[in-house]
Motif scaffolding. Sequence first.
Motif, PDB file in Angstrom:
ATOM      1  N   LYS A  29      47.724 -69.390 -38.240  1.00 15.29           N
ATOM      2  CA  LYS A  29      46.682 -70.397 -38.034  1.00 15.29           C
ATOM      3  C   LYS A  29      45.373 -69.733 -37.633  1.00 15.29           C
ATOM      4  O   LYS A  29      44.298 -70.120 -38.094  1.00 15.29           O
ATOM      5  N   GLY A  30      45.445 -68.715 -36.774  1.00 13.77           N
ATOM      6  CA  GLY A  30      44.248 -67.990 -36.362  1.00 13.77           C
ATOM      7  C   GLY A  30      43.578 -67.306 -37.536  1.00 13.77           C
ATOM      8  O   GLY A  30      42.351 -67.331 -37.676  1.00 13.77           O
ATOM      9  N   LYS A  31      44.383 -66.692 -38.384  1.00 11.70           N
ATOM     10  CA  LYS A  31      43.839 -66.019 -39.567  1.00 11.70           C
ATOM     11  C   LYS A  31      43.170 -67.024 -40.499  1.00 11.70           C
ATOM     12  O   LYS A  31      42.114 -66.754 -41.066  1.00 11.70           O
ATOM     13  N   MET A  32      43.791 -68.190 -40.650  1.00 14.92           N
ATOM     14  CA  MET A  32      43.221 -69.218 -41.522  1.00 14.92           C
ATOM     15  C   MET A  32      41.874 -69.691 -40.997  1.00 14.92           C
ATOM     16  O   MET A  32      40.937 -69.875 -41.768  1.00 14.92           O
ATOM     17  N   LYS A  33      41.768 -69.879 -39.684  1.00 20.63           N
ATOM     18  CA  LYS A  33      40.492 -70.319 -39.107  1.00 20.63           C
ATOM     19  C   LYS A  33      39.405 -69.287 -39.383  1.00 20.63           C
ATOM     20  O   LYS A  33      38.279 -69.627 -39.722  1.00 20.63           O
ATOM     21  N   ALA A  34      39.764 -68.009 -39.219  1.00 22.37           N
ATOM     22  CA  ALA A  34      38.791 -66.947 -39.460  1.00 22.37           C
ATOM     23  C   ALA A  34      38.343 -66.950 -40.922  1.00 22.37           C
ATOM     24  O   ALA A  34      37.150 -66.830 -41.220  1.00 22.37           O
ATOM     25  N   GLU A  36      38.428 -69.476 -43.034  1.00 23.93           N
ATOM     26  CA  GLU A  36      37.640 -70.678 -43.308  1.00 23.93           C
ATOM     27  C   GLU A  36      36.202 -70.496 -42.818  1.00 23.93           C
ATOM     28  O   GLU A  36      35.253 -70.936 -43.460  1.00 23.93           O
ATOM     29  N   GLY A  37      36.041 -69.819 -41.682  1.00 24.95           N
ATOM     30  CA  GLY A  37      34.699 -69.539 -41.172  1.00 24.95           C
ATOM     31  C   GLY A  37      33.929 -68.628 -42.114  1.00 24.95           C
ATOM     32  O   GLY A  37      32.739 -68.839 -42.375  1.00 24.95           O
ATOM     33  N   GLN A  38      34.624 -67.616 -42.634  1.00 26.18           N
ATOM     34  CA  GLN A  38      33.981 -66.709 -43.586  1.00 26.18           C
ATOM     35  C   GLN A  38      33.580 -67.460 -44.852  1.00 26.18           C
ATOM     36  O   GLN A  38      32.518 -67.214 -45.420  1.00 26.18           O
ATOM     37  N   LEU A  39      34.438 -68.357 -45.312  1.00 23.75           N
ATOM     38  CA  LEU A  39      34.128 -69.137 -46.509  1.00 23.75           C
ATOM     39  C   LEU A  39      32.903 -70.003 -46.284  1.00 23.75           C
ATOM     40  O   LEU A  39      32.015 -70.082 -47.134  1.00 23.75           O
ATOM     41  N   LYS A  40      32.825 -70.622 -45.125  1.00 31.65           N
ATOM     42  CA  LYS A  40      31.677 -71.481 -44.805  1.00 31.65           C
ATOM     43  C   LYS A  40      30.386 -70.657 -44.803  1.00 31.65           C
ATOM     44  O   LYS A  40      29.364 -71.073 -45.338  1.00 31.65           O
ATOM     45  N   LYS A  41      30.442 -69.465 -44.212  1.00 30.04           N
ATOM     46  CA  LYS A  41      29.264 -68.592 -44.175  1.00 30.04           C
ATOM     47  C   LYS A  41      28.872 -68.153 -45.582  1.00 30.04           C
ATOM     48  O   LYS A  41      27.695 -68.079 -45.917  1.00 30.04           O
ATOM     49  N   ALA A  42      29.868 -67.849 -46.397  1.00 24.26           N
ATOM     50  CA  ALA A  42      29.590 -67.397 -47.762  1.00 24.26           C
ATOM     51  C   ALA A  42      28.938 -68.509 -48.572  1.00 24.26           C
ATOM     52  O   ALA A  42      28.012 -68.264 -49.348  1.00 24.26           O
ATOM     53  N   LYS A  43      29.417 -69.730 -48.390  1.00 23.12           N
ATOM     54  CA  LYS A  43      28.823 -70.856 -49.114  1.00 23.12           C
ATOM     55  C   LYS A  43      27.388 -71.092 -48.659  1.00 23.12           C
ATOM     56  O   LYS A  43      26.521 -71.422 -49.456  1.00 23.12           O
ATOM     57  N   ALA A  44      27.139 -70.929 -47.362  1.00 24.67           N
ATOM     58  CA  ALA A  44      25.796 -71.146 -46.838  1.00 24.67           C
ATOM     59  C   ALA A  44      24.840 -70.055 -47.324  1.00 24.67           C
ATOM     60  O   ALA A  44      23.648 -70.300 -47.513  1.00 24.67           O
ATOM     61  N   ALA A  45      25.359 -68.852 -47.538  1.00 22.82           N
ATOM     62  CA  ALA A  45      24.518 -67.739 -47.964  1.00 22.82           C
ATOM     63  C   ALA A  45      24.069 -67.880 -49.413  1.00 22.82           C
ATOM     64  O   ALA A  45      23.008 -67.379 -49.785  1.00 22.82           O
ATOM     65  N   VAL A  46      24.866 -68.549 -50.216  1.00 28.87           N
ATOM     66  CA  VAL A  46      24.512 -68.729 -51.626  1.00 28.87           C
ATOM     67  C   VAL A  46      23.443 -69.804 -51.709  1.00 28.87           C
ATOM     68  O   VAL A  46      23.636 -70.924 -51.294  1.00 28.87           O
ATOM     69  N   LYS A  47      22.292 -69.419 -52.243  1.00 37.63           N
ATOM     70  CA  LYS A  47      21.192 -70.372 -52.344  1.00 37.63           C
ATOM     71  C   LYS A  47      21.420 -71.266 -53.553  1.00 37.63           C
ATOM     72  O   LYS A  47      21.778 -70.775 -54.622  1.00 37.63           O
TER      73      LYS A  47
END
Length: 64
Positions: A29-34, A36-47
């Motif tokens: 579960k901890g790994k999944m949260k991490a 998911e956070g990386q995915l959110k950051k990656a999506k935000a970085a893509v303009k």
Amino acid sequence: MVTAKQVQYRIGQTKKKLTKLNKEVAATKGKMKALEGQLKKAKAAVKPKAKKKAAPKKKVAKKK
């Protein structure tokens, strides 16, 4: 036929296994949260691509 000691041993083994699996679930579960956070950051970085401006509308002269 099983003895009481055999049943107690099996219960002990099952408890150990359950404890180990619960730890693995918590770690996963901890790994999944991490991730998911990386995915959110990656999506935000893509303009998002800039939208093309619509061609200006031609003015139509009204007839009187």
